[in-house]
Design a protein around this motif. Structure first.
Motif, PDB file in Angstrom:
ATOM      1  N   THR A 180      -3.321   0.819  -1.450  1.00  0.00           N
ATOM      2  CA  THR A 180      -2.896   1.026  -0.062  1.00  0.00           C
ATOM      3  C   THR A 180      -3.959   0.523   0.909  1.00  0.00           C
ATOM      4  O   THR A 180      -3.645  -0.109   1.927  1.00  0.00           O
ATOM      5  N   GLN A 183      -3.753  -3.122   1.076  1.00  0.00           N
ATOM      6  CA  GLN A 183      -2.605  -3.555   1.876  1.00  0.00           C
ATOM      7  C   GLN A 183      -2.905  -3.444   3.369  1.00  0.00           C
ATOM      8  O   GLN A 183      -2.523  -4.320   4.158  1.00  0.00           O
ATOM      9  N   ASN A 188      -1.674  -7.631  -0.306  1.00  0.00           N
ATOM     10  CA  ASN A 188      -0.481  -6.914  -0.763  1.00  0.00           C
ATOM     11  C   ASN A 188      -0.366  -6.858  -2.279  1.00  0.00           C
ATOM     12  O   ASN A 188       0.728  -6.991  -2.834  1.00  0.00           O
TER      13      ASN A 188
END
Length: 429
Positions: A180, A183, A188
């Motif tokens: 996370t 990201q 990603n």
């Protein structure tokens, strides 16, 4: 074809005629093969067991049906910096081998191509992996063609359809937090752990010069060329891109190629040199939105790569890795990359009895093709990549019992340019 125990051919002459007599004995109909072994990674033992049941002449036309199963543990360094864990893995599958090309609308393929020793393989399998960071399941199927030149110097493989459905039902909270955070920084990688259907076509050529593998007195070399196109059929379909918001199912398209060259040069009966060069390149495109399936990335470092680094921890480029409690060279996270360049030079010498020794130098690194905002310096640049080559050196001991080879390597970082600017990257103590 693995159908006969032996084949002997003799010739008789009578007048102006020549008669060829072929004497052979069929191999056993069923064959059960069991194997037990163990690998040791960073002082952690990893036992494994595999078994295979082979049924020859299954359809009475030379086919082979094979069931296989493998279960084992392996020591892996946690991707979240929690030390070394045991990863469990289970593989099982069934393979049907036809001693000819199965080509639609081509019933005479055996007569036309038989001299190339053709094979068609159809396989369905299941793979389960339980790592400290995640649990991953996959169902896969494969349609593959193999053939060789008449002198067995060049081997070809064409995987016409390689299909997999992959799920990651369990992700460790700490690992999910890392994904996370990446990201949020523009990386990603988390998409690689979404449920996905992966399809690809690939081809491989192995060129064996001077009987590579027969390590006696002759120098020899081997060249392996590999190319893969993933998600090719998606070019003709309207599918959701990974960049669209709130995706729950990932799609991937990519191109990948790899060149592996190996050279073996004996000096005399006791001394030899071995050299290896490995280059790989992979690039996502289309609906992948810049992300590869996790298994398609390259990783540098480990026992079969740059041995002075932990497995999958080197690079990419000159990005500064996260460090753990072990000090500033204790790299905690796996480093997936889209490009790899590595080489190895090893000097081997027989000592006494079953014992051999080796001195080796490893060099290389991995890179991303484009800019990665979460890892500045990870991208490949022509004007600096040569300054980002890491070098490790070490000493090895081999115990060769013919049926078993035990390899112990001790390596240290000699040049750590990817993460060090002090002292030009040379380590000092």
């Amino acid at each position: 074809m693995d159908l006969f125990r032996f084949v002997n051919i003799s010739f008789d002459t009578l007048g102006t005629s020549l008669t060829a007599n072929i004497f052979t004995q069929p191999n056993q109909k069923y064959q059960l093969t069991n194997q037990i072994g163990m690998t040791i990674t960073e002082q952690l033992p990893g036992p494994f067991f595999s078994t295979a049941l082979r049924n020859r002449n299954f359809f009475r036309a030379g086919e082979i049906l094979e069931f296989n199963f493998r279960a084992g543990l392996e020591g892996v360094a946690s991707a979240t910096g929690q030390g070394v864990y045991q990863s469990s893995e289970i593989n099982t599958g069934v393979t049907l081998i036809f001693p000819r090309f199965l080509i639609p609308f081509a019933p005479g393929s055996l007569q036309k191509y038989g001299r190339y020793n053709p094979n068609t393989r159809v396989r369905v399998g299941f793979n389960y992996t339980n790592r400290p960071e995640y649990t991953r399941n996959s169902i896969n199927s494969l349609l593959s063609y193999t053939w060789a030149t008449s002198n067995n110097r060049i081997f070809y493989t064409f995987n016409a359809a390689d299909l997999s459905y992959i799920r990651t039902p369990k992700i460790q909270d700490e690992f999910l937090s890392i994904l996370t955070d990446l990201q949020n920084e523009g990386n990603n990688l988390i998409w690689s752990f979404l449920p996905s259907f992966i399809s690809s076509m690939s081809g491989q050529t192995i060129i064996n010069f001077n009987k590579y593998g027969n390590f006696t007195t002759n120098k020899a070399s081997l060249l392996r060329l590999f190319a893969e196109s993933g998600g090719t059929t998606l070019n003709f379909m309207d599918v959701q891109s990974n960049s669209e918001p709130d995706i729950e199912f990932a799609n991937f398209q990519w191109l990948k190629t790899q060149v592996d060259f190996r050279r073996y040069y004996p000096v005399n009966e006791k001394q030899t040199f071995a050299y290896r060069f490995n280059f790989g390149w992979a690039k996502p495109y289309g609906v992948s939105a810049g992300i590869l399936p996790y298994e398609k990335y390259f990783f540098a470092g480990g026992g079969t790569s740059i041995r002075a680094w932990q497995a999958r921890r080197l690079g990419p480029g000159s990005s500064t890795p996260q460090t753990g409690e072990g000090g500033e060279y204790d790299y905690t996270n796996e480093q997936p990359a889209e490009m790899i360049l590595e080489t190895m030079l090893e000097y081997r010498r027989k000592l006494i009895g079953y014992f051999d020794m080796a001195l080796f130098i490893d060099a290389g690194n991995s890179w991303m093709i484009g800019y990665d905002p979460s890892r500045p310096g990870a991208d490949f640049r022509y004007d600096r990549f040569y300054r980002e080559i890491a070098v490790g050196a070490g000493f090895g001991l081999r115990m060769d019992f013919d049926f078993l080879v035990i390899r112990l390597d001790l390596a240290t970082k000699a040049i750590d340019l990817p993460s060090r600017s002090v002292n030009g990257g040379f380590l000092t103590t």
